[in-house]
Design a protein around this motif. Structure first.
Motif, PDB file in Angstrom:
ATOM      1  N   LEU A  22       0.827  -1.201   0.000  1.00  0.00           N
ATOM      2  CA  LEU A  22       0.000   0.000   0.000  1.00  0.00           C
ATOM      3  C   LEU A  22       0.867   1.259   0.000  1.00  0.00           C
ATOM      4  O   LEU A  22       1.927   1.286   0.623  1.00  0.00           O
ATOM      5  N   GLN A  23       0.367   2.272  -0.680  1.00  0.00           N
ATOM      6  CA  GLN A  23       0.982   3.600  -0.663  1.00  0.00           C
ATOM      7  C   GLN A  23      -0.100   4.605  -0.284  1.00  0.00           C
ATOM      8  O   GLN A  23      -1.254   4.475  -0.699  1.00  0.00           O
ATOM      9  N   TYR A  24       0.276   5.589   0.480  1.00  0.00           N
ATOM     10  CA  TYR A  24      -0.659   6.672   0.771  1.00  0.00           C
ATOM     11  C   TYR A  24      -0.749   7.585  -0.440  1.00  0.00           C
ATOM     12  O   TYR A  24       0.262   7.897  -1.066  1.00  0.00           O
ATOM     13  N   VAL A  25      -1.955   8.042  -0.746  1.00  0.00           N
ATOM     14  CA  VAL A  25      -2.107   9.080  -1.757  1.00  0.00           C
ATOM     15  C   VAL A  25      -1.557  10.374  -1.176  1.00  0.00           C
ATOM     16  O   VAL A  25      -0.729  11.032  -1.796  1.00  0.00           O
ATOM     17  N   LYS A  26      -1.988  10.712   0.005  1.00  0.00           N
ATOM     18  CA  LYS A  26      -1.422  11.832   0.762  1.00  0.00           C
ATOM     19  C   LYS A  26      -1.769  11.588   2.226  1.00  0.00           C
ATOM     20  O   LYS A  26      -2.914  11.784   2.639  1.00  0.00           O
ATOM     21  N   LYS A  27      -0.783  11.137   2.969  1.00  0.00           N
ATOM     22  CA  LYS A  27      -1.006  10.701   4.345  1.00  0.00           C
ATOM     23  C   LYS A  27      -1.659  11.798   5.174  1.00  0.00           C
ATOM     24  O   LYS A  27      -1.296  12.961   5.079  1.00  0.00           O
ATOM     25  N   ASN A  28      -2.637  11.413   5.963  1.00  0.00           N
ATOM     26  CA  ASN A  28      -3.390  12.278   6.873  1.00  0.00           C
ATOM     27  C   ASN A  28      -4.269  13.312   6.179  1.00  0.00           C
ATOM     28  O   ASN A  28      -4.902  14.116   6.845  1.00  0.00           O
ATOM     29  N   GLU A  29      -4.294  13.325   4.851  1.00  0.00           N
ATOM     30  CA  GLU A  29      -5.134  14.286   4.141  1.00  0.00           C
ATOM     31  C   GLU A  29      -6.089  13.619   3.172  1.00  0.00           C
ATOM     32  O   GLU A  29      -7.043  14.248   2.736  1.00  0.00           O
ATOM     33  N   ASN A  30      -5.817  12.385   2.796  1.00  0.00           N
ATOM     34  CA  ASN A  30      -6.602  11.720   1.768  1.00  0.00           C
ATOM     35  C   ASN A  30      -7.129  10.407   2.322  1.00  0.00           C
ATOM     36  O   ASN A  30      -6.426   9.700   3.037  1.00  0.00           O
ATOM     37  N   LEU A  31      -8.354  10.082   1.976  1.00  0.00           N
ATOM     38  CA  LEU A  31      -9.001   8.877   2.469  1.00  0.00           C
ATOM     39  C   LEU A  31      -8.526   7.617   1.744  1.00  0.00           C
ATOM     40  O   LEU A  31      -8.839   6.516   2.167  1.00  0.00           O
ATOM     41  N   PHE A  32      -7.736   7.787   0.687  1.00  0.00           N
ATOM     42  CA  PHE A  32      -7.342   6.644  -0.124  1.00  0.00           C
ATOM     43  C   PHE A  32      -5.898   6.213   0.102  1.00  0.00           C
ATOM     44  O   PHE A  32      -5.010   7.035   0.308  1.00  0.00           O
ATOM     45  N   ARG A  33      -5.720   4.896  -0.008  1.00  0.00           N
ATOM     46  CA  ARG A  33      -4.405   4.291  -0.164  1.00  0.00           C
ATOM     47  C   ARG A  33      -4.518   3.412  -1.402  1.00  0.00           C
ATOM     48  O   ARG A  33      -5.609   2.968  -1.753  1.00  0.00           O
ATOM     49  N   ILE A  34      -3.403   3.154  -2.048  1.00  0.00           N
ATOM     50  CA  ILE A  34      -3.464   2.444  -3.320  1.00  0.00           C
ATOM     51  C   ILE A  34      -2.389   1.367  -3.410  1.00  0.00           C
ATOM     52  O   ILE A  34      -1.406   1.385  -2.658  1.00  0.00           O
ATOM     53  N   VAL A  35      -2.594   0.470  -4.356  1.00  0.00           N
ATOM     54  CA  VAL A  35      -1.582  -0.493  -4.768  1.00  0.00           C
ATOM     55  C   VAL A  35      -1.570  -0.468  -6.288  1.00  0.00           C
ATOM     56  O   VAL A  35      -2.621  -0.515  -6.925  1.00  0.00           O
ATOM     57  N   LEU A  36      -0.397  -0.387  -6.872  1.00  0.00           N
ATOM     58  CA  LEU A  36      -0.246  -0.443  -8.318  1.00  0.00           C
ATOM     59  C   LEU A  36      -0.016  -1.898  -8.703  1.00  0.00           C
ATOM     60  O   LEU A  36       0.895  -2.538  -8.180  1.00  0.00           O
ATOM     61  N   LEU A  37      -0.859  -2.428  -9.611  1.00  0.00           N
ATOM     62  CA  LEU A  37      -0.709  -3.831  -9.999  1.00  0.00           C
ATOM     63  C   LEU A  37      -1.387  -4.111 -11.329  1.00  0.00           C
ATOM     64  O   LEU A  37      -2.200  -3.327 -11.797  1.00  0.00           O
ATOM     65  N   PRO A  38      -1.050  -5.251 -11.937  1.00  0.00           N
ATOM     66  CA  PRO A  38      -1.737  -5.638 -13.171  1.00  0.00           C
ATOM     67  C   PRO A  38      -3.160  -6.096 -12.826  1.00  0.00           C
ATOM     68  O   PRO A  38      -3.358  -6.815 -11.844  1.00  0.00           O
ATOM     69  N   TYR A  39      -4.106  -5.689 -13.626  1.00  0.00           N
ATOM     70  CA  TYR A  39      -5.495  -6.080 -13.412  1.00  0.00           C
ATOM     71  C   TYR A  39      -5.656  -7.549 -13.765  1.00  0.00           C
ATOM     72  O   TYR A  39      -5.117  -8.022 -14.757  1.00  0.00           O
ATOM     73  N   TRP A  40      -6.440  -8.302 -12.963  1.00  0.00           N
ATOM     74  CA  TRP A  40      -6.557  -9.731 -13.201  1.00  0.00           C
ATOM     75  C   TRP A  40      -7.996 -10.210 -13.376  1.00  0.00           C
ATOM     76  O   TRP A  40      -8.234 -11.395 -13.546  1.00  0.00           O
ATOM     77  N   GLY A  41      -8.970  -9.327 -13.346  1.00  0.00           N
ATOM     78  CA  GLY A  41     -10.371  -9.743 -13.426  1.00  0.00           C
ATOM     79  C   GLY A  41     -10.920  -9.754 -14.840  1.00  0.00           C
ATOM     80  O   GLY A  41     -10.187  -9.662 -15.824  1.00  0.00           O
ATOM     81  N   SER A  42     -12.238  -9.857 -14.907  1.00  0.00           N
ATOM     82  CA  SER A  42     -12.911  -9.829 -16.204  1.00  0.00           C
ATOM     83  C   SER A  42     -12.903  -8.401 -16.748  1.00  0.00           C
ATOM     84  O   SER A  42     -12.709  -7.435 -16.012  1.00  0.00           O
ATOM     85  N   GLU A  43     -13.108  -8.273 -18.040  1.00  0.00           N
ATOM     86  CA  GLU A  43     -13.048  -6.961 -18.694  1.00  0.00           C
ATOM     87  C   GLU A  43     -14.028  -5.980 -18.055  1.00  0.00           C
ATOM     88  O   GLU A  43     -15.167  -6.324 -17.757  1.00  0.00           O
ATOM     89  N   LEU A  44     -13.551  -4.769 -17.852  1.00  0.00           N
ATOM     90  CA  LEU A  44     -14.373  -3.685 -17.326  1.00  0.00           C
ATOM     91  C   LEU A  44     -14.564  -2.654 -18.422  1.00  0.00           C
ATOM     92  O   LEU A  44     -13.593  -2.239 -19.054  1.00  0.00           O
ATOM     93  N   LYS A  45     -15.796  -2.255 -18.639  1.00  0.00           N
ATOM     94  CA  LYS A  45     -16.076  -1.213 -19.627  1.00  0.00           C
ATOM     95  C   LYS A  45     -16.752  -0.057 -18.905  1.00  0.00           C
ATOM     96  O   LYS A  45     -17.806  -0.220 -18.299  1.00  0.00           O
TER      97      LYS A  45
END
Length: 190
Positions: A22-45
């Motif tokens: 996990l990486q913080y988008v902006k620690k203590n200011e943003n509600l999101f954390r993220i992970v960069l990875l290859p997508y593995w699910g079914s196609e999204l449109k």
């Protein structure tokens, strides 16, 4: 949620974060954390026609549950929590767009994908939604119901009343849509 449970969760969150990608988008200011990875699910449109397919590079979106619990702890009115959460997510989306735009692999990133109970209103924020197809998400559903039970002031009652109606959905947005909606142009460049 009581203060001692929050403190215990804070310790767990630090341990979890140190062992995850996990990486913080902006620690203590943003509600999101993220992970960069290859997508593995079914196609999204997306609703604008962009597609995300297997092995596309995506941002996997995580709501920082501890930060959300701390916000909820300060606000005791259960009826106002939905609006509070929507405001926090809306406030965090421009930071997410800036994070993606500034990422060293921004040119390769195709979109943002998450799985959540918090999908009501996601389409109004520019996201597309769909039911997750994999049975793996049953375990995530149990985890998220447990989180709702301990975080929300009326979580136990809500689960007793609406347990079968509480479903998770995949929420997703293409990088282009995210930028169109939330990336503010630099006023110095205009």
């Amino acid at each position: 949620m009581n203060r001692s449970l929050l403190n215990l969760w804070r310790v767990w969150d630090m341990i979890y974060y140190s062992f995850s990608r996990l990486q913080y988008v902006k620690k203590n200011e943003n509600l999101f954390r993220i992970v960069l990875l290859p997508y593995w699910g079914s196609e999204l449109k997306t609703k604008n026609g962009h597609t995300i397919v297997k092995d596309d590079l995506v941002i996997k979106l995580h709501i920082h549950n501890l930060r959300l619990a701390e916000i909820i702890h300060q606000k005791k009115d259960a009826k106002a929590l939905g609006l509070l959460l929507l405001r926090e997510i809306r406030k965090s989306l421009p930071g997410l767009a800036q994070f993606v735009a500034n990422h060293p692999r921004a040119d390769e990133i195709r979109g943002v994908v998450g799985t959540t109970f918090l999908h009501r209103g996601a389409e109004n924020l520019g996201f597309s939604t769909m039911e997750p197809l994999s049975s793996i998400y049953k375990a995530k559903t149990y985890y998220l119901k447990w989180m709702l039970r301990i975080m929300h002031p009326d979580g136990k009652a809500r689960l007793n009343k609406e347990n079968d109606n509480l479903t998770i959905k995949r929420v997703f947005i293409s990088k282009e849509e995210l930028f169109d909606l939330y990336l503010k142009p630099d006023p110095l460049c205009e």
